[in-house]
Write a protein that holds these residues in place. Structure first.
Motif, mmCIF file in Angstrom:
data_model
loop_
_atom_site.group_PDB
_atom_site.id
_atom_site.type_symbol
_atom_site.label_atom_id
_atom_site.label_comp_id
_atom_site.label_asym_id
_atom_site.label_seq_id
_atom_site.Cartn_x
_atom_site.Cartn_y
_atom_site.Cartn_z
ATOM 1 N N UNK A 105 21.316 -3.173 42.227
ATOM 2 C CA UNK A 105 20.188 -3.173 43.166
ATOM 3 C C UNK A 105 20.445 -4.162 44.309
ATOM 4 N N UNK A 106 20.879 -5.348 43.957
ATOM 5 C CA UNK A 106 21.164 -6.378 44.955
ATOM 6 C C UNK A 106 22.389 -6.004 45.790
ATOM 7 N N UNK A 107 23.424 -5.519 45.130
ATOM 8 C CA UNK A 107 24.676 -5.148 45.802
ATOM 9 C C UNK A 107 24.455 -4.073 46.856
ATOM 10 N N UNK A 108 23.733 -3.007 46.511
ATOM 11 C CA UNK A 108 23.574 -1.893 47.456
ATOM 12 C C UNK A 108 22.796 -2.317 48.693
ATOM 13 N N UNK A 109 21.799 -3.182 48.530
ATOM 14 C CA UNK A 109 21.053 -3.662 49.699
ATOM 15 C C UNK A 109 21.953 -4.492 50.599
ATOM 16 N N UNK A 110 22.744 -5.355 50.011
ATOM 17 C CA UNK A 110 23.588 -6.258 50.800
ATOM 18 C C UNK A 110 24.775 -5.527 51.431
ATOM 19 N N UNK A 151 26.828 0.051 57.049
ATOM 20 C CA UNK A 151 26.222 0.923 58.067
ATOM 21 C C UNK A 151 26.583 0.526 59.496
ATOM 22 N N UNK A 152 26.504 -0.745 59.877
ATOM 23 C CA UNK A 152 26.935 -1.071 61.250
ATOM 24 C C UNK A 152 28.401 -0.722 61.505
ATOM 25 N N UNK A 153 29.254 -0.924 60.511
ATOM 26 C CA UNK A 153 30.663 -0.569 60.691
ATOM 27 C C UNK A 153 30.840 0.929 60.858
ATOM 28 N N UNK A 211 25.001 -2.466 52.264
ATOM 29 C CA UNK A 211 24.515 -1.575 53.315
ATOM 30 C C UNK A 211 24.441 -2.312 54.653
ATOM 31 N N UNK A 212 24.098 -3.595 54.618
ATOM 32 C CA UNK A 212 24.038 -4.397 55.841
ATOM 33 C C UNK A 212 25.410 -4.557 56.488
#
Length: 140
Positions: free
Chosen positions: A41-46, A52-54, A48-49
């Motif tokens: 849960x923590x990994x996917x949120x972090x 996604x920009x990359x 993604x930051x």
């Protein structure tokens, strides 16, 4: 300038995908079910930051390169990047979502699936980087 920006984003995605393939995804197989769900849960949120920009930057600068000069290399890179996007959103996002809903037996299988299937994205992003480097250092 677009080619340099392309190389920067292509290098960043290359480093990211190899870190995911060789360290992050294999590590998922070592977690117990409950700890995996908590950490995931923590990994996917972090992540993604970072991801996604990359991905958007890479796609955007590649589209600009195609619009600027629709070379074979630029168009090929765009096709490869679109394939990465398709794989990401049709295979990997659903696999990650399944970890949240999985049983203990399923979570280990899903983690193994992430490792084995991610070789496709690793290959595609490696090819994108090679084409980008070729375009700047050899071709242009």
């Amino acid at each position: 300038m677009t080619l340099i920006a392309n190389l920067i984003f292509d290098t960043a995605t290359l480093v990211l995908i190899w870190a995911v393939q060789l360290a992050i995804y294999p590590a998922l197989t070592y977690y117990g079910h409950e700890n995996l769900r908590i950490w995931h849960r923590s990994y996917t949120k972090r992540i993604t930051l970072v991801v996604l920009p990359l991905m958007f930057g890479q796609l955007g600068f590649t589209v600009l390169a195609v619009l600027g000069a629709a070379s074979f290399i630029a168009v090929t890179k765009l096709v490869l990047i679109i394939l990465v996007w398709i794989l990401t959103f049709t295979i990997f996002v659903p696999l990650h979502n399944r970890i949240e809903e999985s049983t203990a037996m399923e979570s280990r299988s899903i983690a193994s699936n992430l490792v084995s299937k991610n070789w496709w994205r690793t290959l595609l992003w490696t090819l994108v980087f090679i084409l980008s480097a070729y375009q700047i250092f050899i071709h242009g």
